[in-house]
Design a protein around this motif. Structure first.
Motif, PDB file in Angstrom:
ATOM      1  N   HIS A   1       0.838  -1.317   0.186  1.00  0.00           N
ATOM      2  CA  HIS A   1       0.071  -0.090   0.088  1.00  0.00           C
ATOM      3  C   HIS A   1       0.919   1.270  -0.097  1.00  0.00           C
ATOM      4  O   HIS A   1       1.813   1.224   0.535  1.00  0.00           O
ATOM      5  CB  HIS A   1      -0.812   0.082   1.255  1.00  0.00           C
ATOM      6  N   TRP A   2       0.435   2.384  -0.385  1.00  0.00           N
ATOM      7  CA  TRP A   2       1.199   3.414  -0.685  1.00  0.00           C
ATOM      8  C   TRP A   2       1.620   4.126   0.650  1.00  0.00           C
ATOM      9  O   TRP A   2       2.230   5.180   0.675  1.00  0.00           O
ATOM     10  CB  TRP A   2       0.381   4.576  -1.573  1.00  0.00           C
ATOM     11  N   ALA A   3       1.008   3.742   1.823  1.00  0.00           N
ATOM     12  CA  ALA A   3       1.162   4.520   3.035  1.00  0.00           C
ATOM     13  C   ALA A   3       2.229   3.717   3.702  1.00  0.00           C
ATOM     14  O   ALA A   3       2.618   3.895   4.982  1.00  0.00           O
ATOM     15  CB  ALA A   3       0.078   4.706   3.985  1.00  0.00           C
ATOM     16  N   TRP A   4       2.568   2.170   3.286  1.00  0.00           N
ATOM     17  CA  TRP A   4       3.267   1.130   3.956  1.00  0.00           C
ATOM     18  C   TRP A   4       4.511   0.761   3.116  1.00  0.00           C
ATOM     19  O   TRP A   4       5.191   0.060   3.755  1.00  0.00           O
ATOM     20  CB  TRP A   4       2.209   0.052   4.437  1.00  0.00           C
ATOM     21  N   ILE A   5       4.225   0.632   1.638  1.00  0.00           N
ATOM     22  CA  ILE A   5       5.383  -0.277   0.964  1.00  0.00           C
ATOM     23  C   ILE A   5       6.816   0.195   1.270  1.00  0.00           C
ATOM     24  O   ILE A   5       7.157   1.332   1.485  1.00  0.00           O
ATOM     25  CB  ILE A   5       4.842   0.387  -0.465  1.00  0.00           C
TER      26      ILE A   5
ATOM     27  N   GLU B   1      14.907  -0.206  -9.396  1.00  0.00           N
ATOM     28  CA  GLU B   1      16.094   0.443  -9.906  1.00  0.00           C
ATOM     29  C   GLU B   1      15.743   1.166 -10.964  1.00  0.00           C
ATOM     30  O   GLU B   1      16.659   2.034 -11.775  1.00  0.00           O
ATOM     31  CB  GLU B   1      17.407  -0.346  -9.915  1.00  0.00           C
ATOM     32  N   GLY B   2      14.556   0.952 -11.843  1.00  0.00           N
ATOM     33  CA  GLY B   2      14.312   1.596 -12.935  1.00  0.00           C
ATOM     34  C   GLY B   2      13.237   2.742 -12.845  1.00  0.00           C
ATOM     35  O   GLY B   2      13.325   3.467 -11.631  1.00  0.00           O
ATOM     36  N   THR B   3      12.715   3.130 -13.849  1.00  0.00           N
ATOM     37  CA  THR B   3      11.760   4.235 -13.540  1.00  0.00           C
ATOM     38  C   THR B   3      10.385   3.736 -12.942  1.00  0.00           C
ATOM     39  O   THR B   3      10.012   2.549 -12.865  1.00  0.00           O
ATOM     40  CB  THR B   3      11.180   4.681 -15.161  1.00  0.00           C
ATOM     41  N   TYR B   4       9.416   4.971 -12.461  1.00  0.00           N
ATOM     42  CA  TYR B   4       8.321   4.630 -11.840  1.00  0.00           C
ATOM     43  C   TYR B   4       7.358   4.972 -13.084  1.00  0.00           C
ATOM     44  O   TYR B   4       7.303   5.449 -13.788  1.00  0.00           O
ATOM     45  CB  TYR B   4       8.114   5.525 -10.471  1.00  0.00           C
ATOM     46  N   PRO B   5       5.911   4.474 -12.436  1.00  0.00           N
ATOM     47  CA  PRO B   5       4.932   4.918 -13.408  1.00  0.00           C
ATOM     48  C   PRO B   5       4.665   6.436 -13.902  1.00  0.00           C
ATOM     49  O   PRO B   5       5.103   7.115 -13.221  1.00  0.00           O
ATOM     50  CB  PRO B   5       3.445   4.423 -12.570  1.00  0.00           C
ATOM     51  N   ASP B   6       4.364   6.409 -15.041  1.00  0.00           N
ATOM     52  CA  ASP B   6       4.335   7.969 -15.716  1.00  0.00           C
ATOM     53  C   ASP B   6       5.553   8.540 -15.525  1.00  0.00           C
ATOM     54  O   ASP B   6       5.683   9.824 -15.689  1.00  0.00           O
ATOM     55  CB  ASP B   6       3.314   8.560 -14.953  1.00  0.00           C
ATOM     56  N   ASN B   7       6.794   7.957 -15.491  1.00  0.00           N
ATOM     57  CA  ASN B   7       7.943   8.523 -15.171  1.00  0.00           C
ATOM     58  C   ASN B   7       8.286   9.648 -14.136  1.00  0.00           C
ATOM     59  O   ASN B   7       8.845  10.686 -14.421  1.00  0.00           O
ATOM     60  CB  ASN B   7       8.769   9.232 -16.497  1.00  0.00           C
ATOM     61  N   CYS B   8       7.409   9.363 -13.082  1.00  0.00           N
ATOM     62  CA  CYS B   8       7.553  10.098 -11.915  1.00  0.00           C
ATOM     63  C   CYS B   8       8.674  10.139 -11.186  1.00  0.00           C
ATOM     64  O   CYS B   8       9.632   9.042 -11.263  1.00  0.00           O
ATOM     65  CB  CYS B   8       6.196   9.750 -11.091  1.00  0.00           C
ATOM     66  N   PHE B   9       9.005  11.322 -10.388  1.00  0.00           N
ATOM     67  CA  PHE B   9      10.148  11.328  -9.764  1.00  0.00           C
ATOM     68  C   PHE B   9       9.354  11.400  -8.352  1.00  0.00           C
ATOM     69  O   PHE B   9       8.588  12.270  -8.014  1.00  0.00           O
ATOM     70  CB  PHE B   9      10.954  12.668  -9.987  1.00  0.00           C
ATOM     71  N   ILE B  10       9.692  10.379  -7.373  1.00  0.00           N
ATOM     72  CA  ILE B  10       8.847  10.350  -6.366  1.00  0.00           C
ATOM     73  C   ILE B  10       9.699  11.055  -4.988  1.00  0.00           C
ATOM     74  O   ILE B  10      10.739  10.652  -4.814  1.00  0.00           O
ATOM     75  CB  ILE B  10       8.497   8.719  -6.264  1.00  0.00           C
ATOM     76  N   VAL B  11       8.862  11.645  -4.396  1.00  0.00           N
ATOM     77  CA  VAL B  11       9.456  12.173  -3.050  1.00  0.00           C
ATOM     78  C   VAL B  11       8.240  11.626  -1.893  1.00  0.00           C
ATOM     79  O   VAL B  11       7.436  11.738  -1.962  1.00  0.00           O
ATOM     80  CB  VAL B  11       9.286  13.834  -3.144  1.00  0.00           C
ATOM     81  N   HIS B  12       9.338  10.839  -0.995  1.00  0.00           N
ATOM     82  CA  HIS B  12       8.550  10.111   0.015  1.00  0.00           C
ATOM     83  C   HIS B  12       9.149  10.321   1.266  1.00  0.00           C
ATOM     84  O   HIS B  12      10.392  10.773   1.473  1.00  0.00           O
ATOM     85  CB  HIS B  12       8.549   8.624  -0.427  1.00  0.00           C
ATOM     86  N   GLY B  13       8.600   9.852   2.416  1.00  0.00           N
ATOM     87  CA  GLY B  13       8.999   9.517   3.666  1.00  0.00           C
ATOM     88  C   GLY B  13       9.129   8.176   3.982  1.00  0.00           C
ATOM     89  O   GLY B  13       9.421   7.494   3.594  1.00  0.00           O
ATOM     90  N   HIS B  14       8.526   7.971   5.450  1.00  0.00           N
ATOM     91  CA  HIS B  14       8.233   6.538   5.795  1.00  0.00           C
ATOM     92  C   HIS B  14       9.038   5.777   6.267  1.00  0.00           C
ATOM     93  O   HIS B  14       9.322   5.401   7.509  1.00  0.00           O
ATOM     94  CB  HIS B  14       7.318   5.944   4.889  1.00  0.00           C
ATOM     95  N   THR B  15      10.268   5.624   5.477  1.00  0.00           N
ATOM     96  CA  THR B  15      11.591   4.858   6.069  1.00  0.00           C
ATOM     97  C   THR B  15      12.670   5.727   6.394  1.00  0.00           C
ATOM     98  O   THR B  15      13.197   6.628   5.587  1.00  0.00           O
ATOM     99  CB  THR B  15      12.250   4.172   4.562  1.00  0.00           C
ATOM    100  N   VAL B  16      12.860   5.505   7.510  1.00  0.00           N
ATOM    101  CA  VAL B  16      13.972   6.412   8.330  1.00  0.00           C
ATOM    102  C   VAL B  16      15.461   6.101   7.700  1.00  0.00           C
ATOM    103  O   VAL B  16      15.916   4.928   7.497  1.00  0.00           O
ATOM    104  CB  VAL B  16      13.977   6.230   9.796  1.00  0.00           C
ATOM    105  N   LEU B  17      16.043   7.107   7.185  1.00  0.00           N
ATOM    106  CA  LEU B  17      17.338   6.973   6.546  1.00  0.00           C
ATOM    107  C   LEU B  17      18.218   8.278   7.404  1.00  0.00           C
ATOM    108  O   LEU B  17      17.822   8.951   8.113  1.00  0.00           O
ATOM    109  CB  LEU B  17      17.293   7.387   5.286  1.00  0.00           C
TER     110      LEU B  17
END
Length: 262
Positions: free
Chosen positions: A194-198, A206-222
């Motif tokens: 799910h988009w809130a958990w994945i 390692e490839g592109t994402y749907p619609d060639n989006c650049f994705i900005v996310h949180g959730h996973t602590v780095l």
């Protein structure tokens, strides 16, 4: 302390004239949110026609000021367009509020055990022990403590925000599905894709994402903002390391900035 890094070119670009500011998981740290708003202002290009301020989810829990954060966002920040995205912690709270009576105790315990106790303490109200209270009575007391305006705010939080080819989402997307299929998933699902958990299948893609989006996310602590060719993770552990990170996107460039709890 605050740090503003040198702008770098990235594959993500918001709509023309838009400066998109994205902020990682705040987790109830009101002081750091105030500091990062002030720092974000220093990164804004003078030629921007619109400022879009995106909070990448997990505004609540674990810190001691979730309610102040919700109320600040509800009141508005500057003259910016503010987009508070639904994180898995807001989702856990919504699952309590939407649970049928026979599932309420389960969802209550799950939310409390994952940082919700801090948000409860921030409400400054003593709820009767659920073990000694009928569920409908407990639910009414909890909803009264939260208030209908805050509940409406939580219910209205969107799954994502997209500008140009930049997609802001809490955890990520399943790269094997279209964006439409990703965001058609039940808002309150806790499925691992799910988009809130994945994590698995997204972070190692390692490839592109749907619609060639650049994705900005949180959730996973780095330990620091982590840039890959087609995404950046901005959760640097406000509640773990005392570091809150953000990034401003404008005309194909990204400026990363950070503040600390000290």
């Amino acid at each position: 302390m605050n740090i503003i890094r040198t702008p770098v070119p990235v594959l993500g670009c918001p709509e023309d004239g838009v400066a998109l500011v994205a902020i990682g998981d705040v987790h109830g740290h009101f002081g750091m949110l105030q500091k990062i708003i002030a720092t974000a202002k220093k990164t804004l290009p003078k030629s921007a026609k619109e400022i879009v301020f995106v909070l990448l989810g997990d505004l609540i829990d674990r810190g001691d000021a979730a309610i102040e954060i919700i109320d600040l966002i509800r009141e508005g920040i500057e003259d910016w367009r503010v987009i508070p995205i639904l994180g898995n912690h807001e989702q856990l709270l919504l699952r309590v509020l939407h649970a049928p009576d026979d599932d309420y105790r389960h969802h209550w315990a799950l939310w409390r055990g994952n940082g919700g106790q801090n948000t409860l303490e921030n409400l400054q109200i003593k709820l009767p022990p659920l073990a000694d209270t009928d569920v409908p009575d407990h639910r009414r007391a909890f909803e009264k403590a939260l208030g209908q305006d805050r509940i409406a705010f939580l219910n209205a939080m969107p799954s994502h925000y997209k500008s140009g080819n930049i997609l802001c989402v809490h955890a990520g997307v399943d790269p094997t599905l279209s964006l439409e299929e990703n965001f058609a998933k039940d808002k309150l699902s806790n499925a691992p894709d799910h988009w809130a958990w994945i994590r698995e299948g997204f972070l190692d893609h390692e490839g592109t994402y749907p619609d060639n989006c650049f994705i900005v996310h949180g959730h996973t602590v780095l330990p620091g903002p982590t840039l890959a060719p087609h995404r950046i993770g901005l959760d640097t552990g406000a509640c773990v390391f005392g570091v809150l990170s953000g990034a401003t996107f404008f005309k194909g460039e990204m400026t990363v900035f950070q503040v600390t709890a000290d």
